[in-house]
Scaffold this active site. Structure first.
Site, PDB file in Angstrom:
ATOM      1  CB  CYS A 191      -0.939  -0.003   1.200  1.00  0.00           C
ATOM      2  SG  CYS A 191      -0.106  -0.126   2.806  1.00  0.00           S
ATOM      3  CG  HIS A 218       1.348   2.446   7.544  1.00  0.00           C
ATOM      4  ND1 HIS A 218       0.316   1.660   7.992  1.00  0.00           N
ATOM      5  CD2 HIS A 218       1.513   2.133   6.235  1.00  0.00           C
ATOM      6  CE1 HIS A 218      -0.116   0.902   7.003  1.00  0.00           C
ATOM      7  NE2 HIS A 218       0.592   1.182   5.916  1.00  0.00           N
TER       8      HIS A 218
END
Length: 376
Positions: A191, A218
Site C-alpha cells: 500500500c 502509517h
C-alpha cells in the site's frame, strides 16, 4: 489553483463510496480494441484469504460490472464470512444484501461459492471457474509457493503484498505497461509503495530526483499488538499499537525502484506506526536534478492527476486530515498545502493514501488489466 471539493466523508458507507475505480490503465495495443466485444464478458476472479484486503477486494469485484467473483477460499465458515463482509468499522456497513445459502454467499443477488482449505492444491479454482486470483493470505508470495494454485486451476495470481522473490512488481499508473501475458504471478507491491510511487514518478519525470528519503506515517495494522506483547525481531513492534507512535522499518521506498529502476540507490525510507485505524501519509524529501519552484511541482502533479494518472494520483488544496481520505479510491493524494521548499533543488512533499481501500482498488485494477492484456 482552484480548490477541489472533498466529498469523501459524506459518502462513507454509501454505494458511492464503493464505486469501482475510474482508472483504466495504460492503453493496450490496437488488437485490444478489435477484440473489445469479447471483453464484455465478466472477468472470472477468485480470492484466497479473507482478511482486510481480501474483503475489500471482494466488495470491489461485486460492484464492478466487468468482474465476477467466482470463489472465496478462507478458513472461516460462511456465516462468519457474511458477518465480516457486511460490517466494517472503518469503511462502513455494506450498502447491499448479503445472505448465506449452504456453503455459498449470496451478495447483491450474486452467488459466490466458498471453500475452506489451507492446502492451495485443494482450492476448487478450476471447478468454480476462478481464473484471476487475488492471493491475500500473505503466506504465498513466491513463484514456487503458488504452483499449487495453478495446479488447482488458477490462471494468474496477483499478490496483494510485496513478493518475497523476484516475481514481477507492478504499480498501476507507474509501470503497468511492463506486464507481459507470459507472466503468471505478479505482485501489486505494498500500500505504501502505491502511495508513494505515483508522486515520485511525476517529480522524477519532470525534475529528476538526485536522492530522496521517505517517511510514512502509517495507520495500525493487524500485525501489531493490542497490548504490550512479545516481538523478538522488533522489540518496539511488540508494544501496544493503540497507545504508541512506533518507529519501524519499511521496504516500500526501495520497492519503488523496482517499478522506477532509474532511482535504484537514490531512494530509501522508514515508517512510524501511529494509533489510527486507517489512512496513512508519506513524506518525501528529495534533492532535485533540475532547479524549480514549489508552484511548478504542484502544477506538474495537478496536470498528471487530471491526465494520465487520473484515478490513481489525486491533488488537494484543502486543509484536510486523515479521516477525510477514508474510502478514497486513489493511490496517492498530493497535499499541496502541506509541502515545503528550502531552495530550488530541495523539497518536501506530502501525499495521503487509504492504505486499505485505495490499495484494494489497485489490486482489482491490476487483475482487470492483466485479463484485458491477456485477451488482446
Amino acid at each position: 489553483m482552484a480548490p477541489i471539493v472533498s466529498t469523501f466523508a459524506a459518502v462513507i458507507g454509501s454505494a458511492v463510496a464503493f464505486a469501482p475505480s475510474s482508472f483504466n490503465g495504460s492503453p493496450l495495443s490496437s488488437t485490444a480494441n478489435s477484440n473489445s466485444g469479447s471483453l464484455k464478458m465478466s472477468i472470472p476472479m477468485g480470492i484466497n484469504g479473507f482478511g482486510r484486503i481480501g474483503r475489500l477486494v471482494a466488495r470491489s469485484i461485486i460492484l464492478n460490472p466487468e468482474t465476477e467473483l467466482k470463489l472465496i477460499n478462507t478458513g472461516a465458515d460462511p456465516n462468519y464470512m457474511a458477518y465480516q463482509f457486511k460490517y466494517d468499522t472503518v469503511h462502513g456497513r455494506w450498502d447491499g444484501s448479503v445472505e448465506v445459502d449452504g456453503m455459498d454467499l449470496i451478495i447483491n443477488g450474486q452467488k459466490v461459492p466458498t471453500s475452506h482449505t489451507r492446502n492451495p492444491a485443494e482450492i476448487p479454482f478450476k471447478a468454480m471457474g476462478a481464473q484471476y486470483v487475488c492471493e491475500s493470505t500473505g503466506a504465498f508470495l513466491t513463484k514456487d509457493s503458488v504452483q499449487s494454485h495453478f495446479k488447482a486451476g488458477a490462471k494468474k495470481i496477483v499478490f496483494s503484498a510485496p513478493a518475497k522473490d523476484d516475481s514481477h512488481t507492478i504499480v498501476m499508473g507507474v509501470n503497468e505497461e511492463t506486464y507481459d501475458s507470459s507472466m503468471t504471478e505478479v505482485s501489486c507491491a505494498s500500500c505504501t509503495t502505491n502511495g508513494l510511487a505515483p508522486t515520485v514518478k511525476v517529480i522524477n519525470d519532470n525534475f529528476g530526483i538526485k536522492e530522496a528519503l521517505m517517511t510514512t506515517v502509517h495507520a495500525m495494522t493487524a500485525t501489531q499488538m493490542v497490548v504490550d506483547g512479545t516481538s523478538k525481531k522488533d522489540w518496539r513492534g511488540g508494544r501496544c499499537a493503540s497507545a504508541n507512535i512506533i518507529p519501524s522499518s519499511t521496504g516500500a521506498a526501495k520497492a519503488v525502484t523496482k517499478v522506477i529502476p532509474s532511482l535504484k540507490g537514490k531512494l530509501t525510507g522508514m515508517a512510524f506506526r501511529v494509533p489510527t485505524p486507517n489512512v496513512s501519509v508519506v513524506d518525501l524529501t528529495c534533492t532535485l536534478e533540475k532547479a524549480t519552484s514549489y508552484e511548478e511541482i504542484c502544477a506538474a502533479i495537478e496536470a498528471a492527476s487530471k491526465g494520465s494518472m487520473k484515478g490513481i494520483l489525486g491533488y488537494s488544496t484543502e486543509p484536510l486530515v486523515s479521516t477525510d481520505f477514508i474510502t478514497d479510491s486513489r493511490s496517492s493524494i498530493f497535499d499541496a498545502g502541506a509541502g515545503i521548499m528550502l531552495n530550488p533543488n530541495f523539497v518536501k512533499v506530502v501525499a495521503w493514501y487509504d492504505n486499505e481501500w485505495g490499495y484494494s482498488q489497485r489490486v482489482l485494477d491490476l487483475m482487470t488489466y492483466m485479463a484485458k492484456a491477456d485477451k488482446a
